[in-house]
Design a protein around this motif. Structure first.
Motif, PDB file in Angstrom:
ATOM      1  N   GLY A 103      25.613   8.164  -0.330  1.00 58.01           N
ATOM      2  CA  GLY A 103      26.449   9.360  -0.369  1.00 58.01           C
ATOM      3  C   GLY A 103      27.907   9.016  -0.137  1.00 58.01           C
ATOM      4  N   HIS A 104      28.801   9.539  -0.971  1.00 58.38           N
ATOM      5  CA  HIS A 104      30.238   9.249  -0.845  1.00 58.38           C
ATOM      6  C   HIS A 104      30.805   9.735   0.481  1.00 58.38           C
ATOM      7  CE1 HIS A 104      31.043   7.781  -4.927  1.00 58.38           C
ATOM      8  NE2 HIS A 104      30.141   8.671  -5.328  1.00 58.38           N
ATOM      9  N   LYS A 105      30.369  10.903   0.949  1.00 59.23           N
ATOM     10  CA  LYS A 105      30.902  11.471   2.186  1.00 59.23           C
ATOM     11  C   LYS A 105      29.990  11.257   3.376  1.00 59.23           C
ATOM     12  CE  LYS A 105      33.589  14.976  -0.173  1.00 59.23           C
ATOM     13  NZ  LYS A 105      33.829  16.392  -0.398  1.00 59.23           N
ATOM     14  N   THR A 106      28.674  11.393   3.174  1.00 62.44           N
ATOM     15  CA  THR A 106      27.737  11.298   4.297  1.00 62.44           C
ATOM     16  C   THR A 106      27.424   9.866   4.698  1.00 62.44           C
ATOM     17  OG1 THR A 106      25.788  11.250   2.874  1.00 62.44           O
ATOM     18  CG2 THR A 106      26.591  13.425   3.566  1.00 62.44           C
ATOM     19  N   GLY A 107      27.444   8.958   3.736  1.00 57.70           N
ATOM     20  CA  GLY A 107      27.066   7.585   4.025  1.00 57.70           C
ATOM     21  C   GLY A 107      25.561   7.384   4.058  1.00 57.70           C
ATOM     22  N   ASP A 108      24.808   8.446   3.796  1.00 63.88           N
ATOM     23  CA  ASP A 108      23.353   8.306   3.737  1.00 63.88           C
ATOM     24  C   ASP A 108      22.985   7.462   2.513  1.00 63.88           C
ATOM     25  OD1 ASP A 108      23.250  10.014   5.885  1.00 63.88           O
ATOM     26  OD2 ASP A 108      22.491  11.727   4.750  1.00 63.88           O
ATOM     27  N   VAL A 109      21.930   6.688   2.639  1.00 64.94           N
ATOM     28  CA  VAL A 109      21.410   5.959   1.494  1.00 64.94           C
ATOM     29  C   VAL A 109      20.204   6.737   0.973  1.00 64.94           C
ATOM     30  CG1 VAL A 109      20.004   4.374   2.880  1.00 64.94           C
ATOM     31  CG2 VAL A 109      20.638   3.739   0.580  1.00 64.94           C
ATOM     32  N   TYR A 110      20.209   7.037  -0.312  1.00 61.32           N
ATOM     33  CA  TYR A 110      19.142   7.805  -0.948  1.00 61.32           C
ATOM     34  C   TYR A 110      18.251   6.838  -1.727  1.00 61.32           C
ATOM     35  CZ  TYR A 110      22.145  11.696   0.256  1.00 61.32           C
ATOM     36  OH  TYR A 110      22.910  12.602   0.943  1.00 61.32           O
ATOM     37  N   TYR A 111      16.934   6.996  -1.564  1.00 61.36           N
ATOM     38  CA  TYR A 111      16.000   6.083  -2.206  1.00 61.36           C
ATOM     39  C   TYR A 111      14.664   6.773  -2.415  1.00 61.36           C
ATOM     40  CZ  TYR A 111      14.463   5.576   2.641  1.00 61.36           C
ATOM     41  OH  TYR A 111      14.035   5.827   3.926  1.00 61.36           O
ATOM     42  N   THR A 112      13.832   6.159  -3.242  1.00 64.73           N
ATOM     43  CA  THR A 112      12.488   6.685  -3.477  1.00 64.73           C
ATOM     44  C   THR A 112      11.466   5.714  -2.911  1.00 64.73           C
ATOM     45  OG1 THR A 112      12.309   5.633  -5.648  1.00 64.73           O
ATOM     46  CG2 THR A 112      13.146   7.893  -5.587  1.00 64.73           C
ATOM     47  N   LYS A 113      10.323   6.287  -2.531  1.00 66.16           N
ATOM     48  CA  LYS A 113       9.218   5.485  -2.006  1.00 66.16           C
ATOM     49  C   LYS A 113       7.922   6.120  -2.487  1.00 66.16           C
ATOM     50  CE  LYS A 113       7.460   3.466   2.222  1.00 66.16           C
ATOM     51  NZ  LYS A 113       7.682   3.264   3.652  1.00 66.16           N
ATOM     52  N   ARG A 114       7.027   5.277  -2.963  1.00 63.51           N
ATOM     53  CA  ARG A 114       5.725   5.765  -3.444  1.00 63.51           C
ATOM     54  C   ARG A 114       4.743   5.838  -2.288  1.00 63.51           C
ATOM     55  NH1 ARG A 114       4.766   6.134  -8.766  1.00 63.51           N
ATOM     56  NH2 ARG A 114       2.544   5.906  -8.396  1.00 63.51           N
ATOM     57  N   ASP A 115       3.931   6.882  -2.324  1.00 63.57           N
ATOM     58  CA  ASP A 115       2.827   7.042  -1.380  1.00 63.57           C
ATOM     59  C   ASP A 115       1.605   7.389  -2.215  1.00 63.57           C
ATOM     60  OD1 ASP A 115       1.174   7.372   0.780  1.00 63.57           O
ATOM     61  OD2 ASP A 115       2.102   9.227   1.478  1.00 63.57           O
ATOM     62  N   GLY A 116       0.824   6.355  -2.530  1.00 63.63           N
ATOM     63  CA  GLY A 116      -0.301   6.564  -3.439  1.00 63.63           C
ATOM     64  C   GLY A 116       0.211   6.850  -4.832  1.00 63.63           C
ATOM     65  N   ALA A 117      -0.219   7.962  -5.402  1.00 64.06           N
ATOM     66  CA  ALA A 117       0.209   8.337  -6.754  1.00 64.06           C
ATOM     67  C   ALA A 117       1.498   9.155  -6.744  1.00 64.06           C
ATOM     68  CB  ALA A 117      -0.900   9.129  -7.442  1.00 64.06           C
ATOM     69  N   GLU A 118       1.985   9.522  -5.571  1.00 62.55           N
ATOM     70  CA  GLU A 118       3.166  10.381  -5.455  1.00 62.55           C
ATOM     71  C   GLU A 118       4.409   9.569  -5.100  1.00 62.55           C
ATOM     72  OE1 GLU A 118       2.980  14.122  -4.407  1.00 62.55           O
ATOM     73  OE2 GLU A 118       0.846  14.381  -4.642  1.00 62.55           O
ATOM     74  N   THR A 119       5.563  10.045  -5.563  1.00 65.19           N
ATOM     75  CA  THR A 119       6.848   9.441  -5.229  1.00 65.19           C
ATOM     76  C   THR A 119       7.684  10.478  -4.502  1.00 65.19           C
ATOM     77  OG1 THR A 119       6.759   8.042  -7.199  1.00 65.19           O
ATOM     78  CG2 THR A 119       8.907   8.334  -6.166  1.00 65.19           C
ATOM     79  N   PHE A 120       8.305  10.048  -3.401  1.00 67.73           N
ATOM     80  CA  PHE A 120       9.133  10.947  -2.598  1.00 67.73           C
ATOM     81  C   PHE A 120      10.553  10.398  -2.530  1.00 67.73           C
ATOM     82  CE2 PHE A 120       4.799  11.476  -1.131  1.00 67.73           C
ATOM     83  CZ  PHE A 120       4.658  12.852  -1.118  1.00 67.73           C
ATOM     84  N   VAL A 121      11.519  11.303  -2.357  1.00 71.86           N
ATOM     85  CA  VAL A 121      12.922  10.926  -2.204  1.00 71.86           C
ATOM     86  C   VAL A 121      13.273  11.044  -0.724  1.00 71.86           C
ATOM     87  CG1 VAL A 121      15.308  11.468  -2.808  1.00 71.86           C
ATOM     88  CG2 VAL A 121      13.496  11.727  -4.520  1.00 71.86           C
ATOM     89  N   TYR A 122      13.956  10.005  -0.197  1.00 77.94           N
ATOM     90  CA  TYR A 122      14.345   9.973   1.207  1.00 77.94           C
ATOM     91  C   TYR A 122      15.827   9.742   1.339  1.00 77.94           C
ATOM     92  CZ  TYR A 122       9.382   9.233   2.247  1.00 77.94           C
ATOM     93  OH  TYR A 122       8.031   9.356   2.339  1.00 77.94           O
ATOM     94  N   ALA A 123      16.374  10.098   2.497  1.00 74.95           N
ATOM     95  CA  ALA A 123      17.763   9.780   2.850  1.00 74.95           C
ATOM     96  C   ALA A 123      17.749   9.194   4.254  1.00 74.95           C
ATOM     97  CB  ALA A 123      18.636  11.033   2.811  1.00 74.95           C
ATOM     98  N   THR A 124      18.446   8.095   4.434  1.00 76.91           N
ATOM     99  CA  THR A 124      18.549   7.450   5.747  1.00 76.91           C
ATOM    100  C   THR A 124      20.014   7.233   6.082  1.00 76.91           C
ATOM    101  OG1 THR A 124      16.422   6.333   5.489  1.00 76.91           O
ATOM    102  CG2 THR A 124      17.959   5.367   7.067  1.00 76.91           C
ATOM    103  N   LYS A 125      20.395   7.587   7.305  1.00 73.54           N
ATOM    104  CA  LYS A 125      21.772   7.427   7.766  1.00 73.54           C
ATOM    105  C   LYS A 125      22.063   5.945   8.004  1.00 73.54           C
ATOM    106  CE  LYS A 125      24.988  10.082   9.255  1.00 73.54           C
ATOM    107  NZ  LYS A 125      25.869  10.722   8.293  1.00 73.54           N
ATOM    108  N   ILE A 126      23.176   5.480   7.518  1.00 76.10           N
ATOM    109  CA  ILE A 126      23.589   4.103   7.767  1.00 76.10           C
ATOM    110  C   ILE A 126      24.539   4.116   8.952  1.00 76.10           C
ATOM    111  CG2 ILE A 126      24.847   2.126   6.852  1.00 76.10           C
ATOM    112  CD1 ILE A 126      23.860   2.872   4.122  1.00 76.10           C
ATOM    113  N   ALA A 127      24.181   3.333   9.947  1.00 74.74           N
ATOM    114  CA  ALA A 127      24.991   3.296  11.180  1.00 74.74           C
ATOM    115  C   ALA A 127      26.271   2.558  10.992  1.00 74.74           C
ATOM    116  CB  ALA A 127      24.182   2.656  12.297  1.00 74.74           C
TER     117      ALA A 127
END
Length: 127
Positions: A103-127
């Motif tokens: 994220g340009h302003k938040t600094g969160d890193v956005y990524y996808t991760k598979r869980d079985g047959a499903e894919t989810f989108v996550y955001a994690t704060k970078i310290a």
């Protein structure tokens, strides 16, 4: 022995010989330089990653923290940041994930991760 079989055996032997030679070769065992001066431009080049398979984002994806001090990269073990001043590498997300962007302003890193047959989108704060 048929000509085809002879060709396959020759190719197999050549491949095995080349693999054995590569393992013994001093070039294969040599660690890449961490920095050097480019002979054509005179510019200093610095290798930031230490782990084979580390990759940066494509040019149109934001790969920097909002303050511009860290570069976000994918590694074989997940997502990491590289401090551009100290070259320190810190893992942010572990596992088999696919980075989207930072994220340009938040600094969160956005990524996808598979869980079985499903894919989810996550955001994690970078310290």
């Amino acid at each position: 022995m048929t000509p085809r079989r002879r060709s396959l055996l020759c190719l197999s032997a050549l491949f095995a010989t080349s693999l054995a030679g590569a393992a013994d070769s001093p070039v294969a065992a040599r660690e890449p330089a961490t920095d050097w001066i480019d002979a054509d431009t005179g510019h200093r080049v610095v290798r930031l990653s230490r782990e084979a398979g580390t990759a940066s984002l494509y040019f149109n994806q934001n790969a920097y923290t909002p303050d511009g001090k860290k570069l976000i990269v994918t590694t074989p073990g997940g997502i990491s940041t590289i401090d551009l001043a100290t070259h320190a590498i810190e893992q942010v997300v572990a596992g088999d994930v696919r980075i989207i962007m930072a994220g340009h302003k938040t600094g969160d890193v956005y990524y996808t991760k598979r869980d079985g047959a499903e894919t989810f989108v996550y955001a994690t704060k970078i310290a």
